[in-house]
Enzyme design. Structure first.
Site, PDB file in Angstrom:
ATOM      1  N   GLY A  48      37.939  82.792  43.200  1.00 65.35           N
ATOM      2  CA  GLY A  48      39.499  82.926  43.038  1.00 65.35           C
ATOM      3  C   GLY A  48      39.843  83.195  41.898  1.00 65.35           C
ATOM      4  O   GLY A  48      40.851  83.890  41.682  1.00 65.35           O
ATOM      5  N   ASP A  49      39.468  82.619  40.882  1.00 67.44           N
ATOM      6  CA  ASP A  49      40.090  82.867  39.608  1.00 67.44           C
ATOM      7  C   ASP A  49      39.740  84.271  39.247  1.00 67.44           C
ATOM      8  O   ASP A  49      40.538  84.906  38.613  1.00 67.44           O
ATOM      9  CB  ASP A  49      39.429  82.005  38.443  1.00 67.44           C
ATOM     10  CG  ASP A  49      39.803  80.586  38.591  1.00 67.44           C
ATOM     11  OD1 ASP A  49      41.111  80.370  38.613  1.00 67.44           O
ATOM     12  OD2 ASP A  49      39.201  79.555  38.435  1.00 67.44           O
TER      13      ASP A  49
END
Length: 402
Positions: A182-183
């Site tokens: 996600g990052d």
């Protein structure tokens, strides 16, 4: 590959002359900064000072496996950057940071929405001083909406974005990928946004705006994940279908799965029509290769269990190397499942300069991933190892200390 001479002359870089101030910590914001720095941007990373309760600096310095107190991950995430120690909790620290941003093209932050405004450093305030400023803001849920004030980490974004639901075996608890996707996805979307904003700024140059007009790039972690979910929402919208986890298979596309061998596993993507035919001939199943129903994907999806069984029986009687040799010769997409050791020993990684050794300040040689993507005329480069905490404070702030 020999350890590169980081002081050597490199070809002109695509982002040479671009000045970036990075205020983010941990993964998303700093990964975006790292990517810009890889292509020549001057990235000044602002880090908090040490206190009685902490070592100071980006917490990533202390994450996972450490060498002499510093994470070896740090050598990836902060290469090509400069480290300046400033305390943003103080007015003096914020004032100096504002002056750095006055001269910057881009500022990156991934604090909780409202934090920069609380410090008097929201976009309106900063752009009033620097109208051409581009501000990349990465947060869990974005700068607007009912969830904007919630704390957001990649693990939650992956769940909300739909990825976690799909990851795992049917009937079992969902699993996460072993890295913070996600990052990273948010960071890459952020870099795309910055490059788009730079292009728009260039086009907006006028007598009234000699540097062009900047703007905000608002990236939410969950949206970056959701943007990569392919057919998930359209299938629900059109048919009410809620896609379910399917282990190593790819539902609706056949065959595409992981298959056991005598000494490990391989992944095979035989879902192209002509590829499927070559795959079946290679495993001695001419009957399936010439079956009219299996000549296109819809027919193969109906009989995917039969196809997977045929492939699995063939791979299960052979070693990984035997399977790779046969299917590579037939131009069927196939691969072993790589560990870190496999990556480090693979000649293709080395030939593509994807494993680059760097030397830490205390003399440890660490292999780090190379530059992606490859540009033919203005390639990226690792020209500077990751900085020690505050290594560049005096040099960067010298103009204000005279």
């Amino acid at each position: 590959m020999r350890t590169p001479d980081l002081t050597s002359i490199v070809p002109p870089q695509a982002l040479a002359g671009l000045k970036v101030v990075e205020l983010g910590q941990l993964i998303a914001g700093p990964f975006a900064g790292k990517t810009l720095a890889d292509f020549g941007a001057e990235v000044i990373k602002i880090e908090p000072p040490a206190t009685d309760s902490g070592a100071g600096g980006d917490p990533l310095r202390q994450w996972r496996m450490l060498h002499n107190g510093t994470s070896v991950w740090w050598q990836v995430q902060s290469r090509n950057k400069k480290s300046v120690v400033l305390d943003l909790r103080t007015e003096e620290g914020r004032d100096i940071t504002r002056r750095l941003i006055d001269e910057a093209d881009v500022v990156i932050e991934n604090f909780k929405p409202g934090t920069m405004e609380k410090w008097g450093m929201g976009y309106d305030a900063l752009s009033a001083r620097n109208p051409g400023l581009i501000m990349l803001r990465i947060s869990g849920y974005g700068q607007t909406g009912p969830y904007k004030e919630r704390p957001g980490f990649a693990v939650v974004a992956e769940a909300m974005g739909g990825m976690r639901y799909l990851n795992g075996e049917p009937g079992r608890a969902p699993v996460r990928a072993g890295v913070s996707l996600g990052d990273t996805l948010a960071a890459l979307h952020g870099v795309i946004g910055v490059l788009l904003a730079l292009q728009a700024r260039q086009r907006s140059i006028s007598d009234d705006a000699p540097k062009g007009r900047g703007q905000v790039v608002d990236v939410a972690l969950y949206e970056a994940v959701f943007n990569c979910m392919e057919s998930l929402l359209p299938e629900y919208s059109a048919f009410g279908a809620v896609r379910q986890p399917a282990g190593s298979a790819l539902p609706g596309i056949a065959p595409s799965n992981a298959y056991p061998c005598q000494d490990g596993m391989v992944v095979i993507g035989g879902n192209g029509d002509s590829i499927f035919k070559r795959l079946m001939i290679s495993i001695g199943r001419d009957d399936l290769a010439t079956d009219a129903e299996l000549s296109s994907n819809p027919g193969r999806v109906k009989r995917v269990d039969e196809i997977d069984q045929a492939i699995g029986e063939w791979t299960g009687a052979r070693s990984v190397e035997q399977v790779l040799a046969v299917l590579n010769a037939a131009s069927v997409p196939v691969g072993r499942i790589y560990s870190a050791q496999d990556i480090a020993q693979d000649p293709h990684y080395r030939a593509r300069d994807m494993i680059v050794p760097v030397i830490t300040p205390d003399g440890l040689t660490v292999d780090v991933p190379g530059i992606v993507p490859k540009l033919s005329v203005t390639p990226g480069a690792i020209t500077r190892r990751a900085p020690t905490l505050g290594e560049d404070t005096d040099a960067v702030l010298a103009p204000w200390k005279r």
